[in-house]
Design an enzyme around this catalytic site. Structure first.
Site, PDB file in Angstrom:
ATOM      1  N   CYS A   1      13.246  10.653   8.596  1.00 55.95           N
ATOM      2  CA  CYS A   1      13.116  10.452  10.041  1.00 55.95           C
ATOM      3  C   CYS A   1      14.453  10.518  10.761  1.00 55.95           C
ATOM      4  O   CYS A   1      14.495  10.799  11.957  1.00 55.95           O
ATOM      5  CB  CYS A   1      12.406   9.136  10.319  1.00 55.95           C
ATOM      6  SG  CYS A   1      13.092   7.727   9.445  1.00 55.95           S
TER       7      CYS A   1
ATOM      8  N   GLU B   1       8.669  16.147  16.355  1.00 52.65           N
ATOM      9  CA  GLU B   1       9.276  16.011  15.032  1.00 52.65           C
ATOM     10  C   GLU B   1       8.625  17.002  14.071  1.00 52.65           C
ATOM     11  O   GLU B   1       7.427  16.905  13.789  1.00 52.65           O
ATOM     12  CB  GLU B   1       9.114  14.591  14.509  1.00 52.65           C
ATOM     13  CG  GLU B   1       9.831  14.354  13.185  1.00 52.65           C
ATOM     14  CD  GLU B   1       9.711  12.928  12.696  1.00 52.65           C
ATOM     15  OE1 GLU B   1      10.708  12.394  12.187  1.00 52.65           O
ATOM     16  OE2 GLU B   1       8.618  12.346  12.825  1.00 52.65           O
TER      17      GLU B   1
ATOM     18  N   GLY C   1       6.156   5.471   9.278  1.00 49.83           N
ATOM     19  CA  GLY C   1       5.403   6.717   9.284  1.00 49.83           C
ATOM     20  C   GLY C   1       5.412   7.363  10.650  1.00 49.83           C
ATOM     21  O   GLY C   1       6.332   7.166  11.454  1.00 49.83           O
TER      22      GLY C   1
ATOM     23  N   LYS D   1       0.865  -1.171   0.000  1.00 53.29           N
ATOM     24  CA  LYS D   1       0.000   0.000   0.000  1.00 53.29           C
ATOM     25  C   LYS D   1       0.902   1.221   0.000  1.00 53.29           C
ATOM     26  O   LYS D   1       1.454   1.601   1.025  1.00 53.29           O
ATOM     27  CB  LYS D   1      -0.910  -0.011   1.232  1.00 53.29           C
ATOM     28  CG  LYS D   1      -2.215   0.777   1.081  1.00 53.29           C
ATOM     29  CD  LYS D   1      -2.055   2.266   0.925  1.00 53.29           C
ATOM     30  CE  LYS D   1      -1.648   2.937   2.213  1.00 53.29           C
ATOM     31  NZ  LYS D   1      -1.740   4.445   2.100  1.00 53.29           N
TER      32      LYS D   1
ATOM     33  N   GLU E   1       8.507   1.491  12.028  1.00 56.59           N
ATOM     34  CA  GLU E   1       9.534   2.526  12.160  1.00 56.59           C
ATOM     35  C   GLU E   1       8.820   3.859  12.175  1.00 56.59           C
ATOM     36  O   GLU E   1       8.190   4.259  11.187  1.00 56.59           O
ATOM     37  CB  GLU E   1      10.568   2.502  11.035  1.00 56.59           C
ATOM     38  CG  GLU E   1      11.757   3.387  11.405  1.00 56.59           C
ATOM     39  CD  GLU E   1      12.538   3.917  10.226  1.00 56.59           C
ATOM     40  OE1 GLU E   1      11.993   4.777   9.506  1.00 56.59           O
ATOM     41  OE2 GLU E   1      13.678   3.484  10.042  1.00 56.59           O
TER      42      GLU E   1
ATOM     43  N   GLY F   1       1.326   5.014  14.070  1.00 58.18           N
ATOM     44  CA  GLY F   1       1.850   3.763  14.601  1.00 58.18           C
ATOM     45  C   GLY F   1       1.083   3.296  15.826  1.00 58.18           C
ATOM     46  O   GLY F   1       0.807   2.094  15.991  1.00 58.18           O
TER      47      GLY F   1
END
Length: 483
Positions: free
Chosen positions: A284, A384, A228, A174, A250, A233
């Site tokens: 990231c 972030e 993502g 996906k 991750e 998550g």
């Protein structure tokens, strides 16, 4: 120029959505439409899951490591011949060509690495009592759902797909809607490899999240790999709980770069500027916080400001560009809002970034911002901000440097900059991060595992451990007696 067309791949057939829905693929450098993608939903996801389940249960793919190796090697060879794919990656994602070429090369290398491991998944055999034997086997886990982000869509696809296929899993990919075209092009080369049974590889595109939700919730999906945001998550972990499927996550990061007084400030600043603006800061592991010894703070302020200011922002297809656009207009709005708030709250603004005008006004551009701040609890030191934004902080000694760097919910990566080898190892050991670079940043390899501590995720990617999320261990016992 001919428009691109990314379709679903289900049970060996490229097809549109059941209801014919499509969405536009956009060039972030210009805002122009470059193609269309099939916009799928739960029906397409269920069909892809059924195809993958059938292929896993009825074909010899899970028991054929030599076939899997040959398929992976031929896929790598086909991609290597597609020298046009780097330009397509830049066109759809916006990253500069240098980064796109490096991503393609790294992805091809990773495919070949896992092709080698496809034939090396040994168990063990032992006599546990007289005449009683115990064997362990490593078996493919089953059907794997792979949810791939847009920032490095080729290498992040391959680091999940290659070990899944090497292990013997069947898969449903996906992709992010922003990079469906490059994903479809890369998978088209795999789908054409002889020896790949129908249903082993499936691709379902979407603009929403129904496909992803189906992959997470379905009891027929045994493994879910996601790269993502931390928030998504957490939602995946909760939604996957009823099926108890294996998860590889991750998630976010807030990489600290610790610069000690014996470092070459000018050279380090140039490397950190590049590490902070890789993929326009949309990585990231990008450098987010620069912690420098107080005795070199003023020097670093000047050097890092100059290094970030020198980066040429422009279209990724222009060889002179050092940084391309962000992925889309929504990303620009989100990052710019956070940056503007940080500019209002920080101790000192060293470089004020923003949206460029003129020839770049039609694209999703944002120039770098650098601020200095003392309190590491500030939101822009903790959260972030997925763009070209850097915070400069100072420390007085090694203990404070480690304490500041570990003051975060994340633990994905960090770097240590010093000429003292013993200090480098001491500090690297003390940092709560899955990856620590010494006098470098953003160096990733197929052979070396990466992943996060704390809220940066679960599991490991790359390396031999990268196979683990796609394997189960089976114990077989037999009492044969003694001759």
């Amino acid at each position: 120029m001919q428009l691109l067309d990314a379709r679903h791949l289900i049970d060996g057939h490229w097809q549109p959505s059941n209801d014919g829905r499509t969405a536009a693929s956009i060039d972030p450098a210009t805002g122009e439409t470059i193609g269309t993608l099939a916009d799928g939903g739960r029906a397409e996801a269920r069909a892809a899951i059924a195809a993958a389940r059938h292929a896993f249960d009825t074909t010899a793919w899970p028991q054929s490591p030599r076939v899997r190796q040959q398929v992976l090697l031929q896929w790598a060879d086909r991609l290597e011949r597609r020298t046009d794919l780097a330009a397509l990656l830049t066109r759809e994602n916006g990253k500069v060509l240098r980064e796109a070429r490096g991503e393609m090369a790294g992805a091809i290398s990773e495919i070949r690495y896992y092709a080698g491991l496809a034939r090396h998944m040994p168990g063990h055999f032992m006599e546990v009592e007289p005449g009683a034997f115990a064997a362990t086997l490593r078996e493919p886990a089953g059907v794997a759902g792979l949810i791939i982000p847009w920032n490095a869509p080729v290498v992040l696809l391959i680091r999940a797909l290659a070990p899944a296929l090497a292990a013997g899993c069947t898969v449903i990919v996906k992709p992010a809607m922003q990079t469906a075209q490059i994903t479809a092009a890369v998978l088209h080369e795999l789908a054409q490899v002889p020896g790949l049974p129908s249903g082993v590889l499936n691709l379902v595109c979407e603009t929403g999240s129904d496909v992803a939700r189906e992959l997470v919730a379905s009891p027929d999906v045994d493994v879910l790999s996601f790269t993502g945001s931390n928030l998504v998550g957490q939602h995946i972990m909760a939604a996957a709980a009823p099926t108890m499927k294996k998860l590889s996550l991750e998630l976010g990061g807030k990489s600290c770069c610790l610069v000690f007084p014996d470092a070459d400030i000018e050279a380090t600043a140039r490397q950190l500027a590049a590490a902070a603006t890789i993929i326009s800061g949309q990585q990231c592991t990008a450098a987010r916080r620069v912690l420098v010894h107080a005795s070199r703070l003023d020097e670093m302020k000047r050097a890092l400001t100059q290094a970030l200011s020198a980066i040429v922002v422009g279209p990724g297809a222009d060889e002179s560009s050092g940084m391309g656009p962000l992925i889309d207009a929504q990303a620009v709005r989100t990052v710019d809002e956070a940056v503007q708030r940080a500019l209002d709250e920080c101790d000192e603004v060293l470089l004020r970034g923003g949206r460029p005008q003129g020839a770049l006004a039609g694209g999703s551009y944002l120039t770098p911002t650098l601020v200095a701040h003392r309190d590491s609890s500030a939101f822009f030191c903790q959260e972030e901000i997925f763009g070209p934004f850097v915070v400069l902080e100072s420390f007085d000694d090694e203990r404070e440097a480690v304490r500041r760097a570990n003051h975060t919910v994340y633990g994905l990566s960090a770097s240590v900059w010093t000429a003292d080898g013993d200090r480098a190892l001491r500090v690297a050991r003390a940092l709560r991060n899955g990856t620590v670079w010494i006098n470098d940043h953003n160096r990733l390899f197929a052979e070396a595992e990466t992943g996060g501590y704390r809220q940066s995720g679960l599991g490991r990617l790359h390396g031999y451990e990268g196979l683990g999320d796609f394997l189960e261990t089976k114990h077989i016992y037999r009492s044969a007696g003694v001759a």
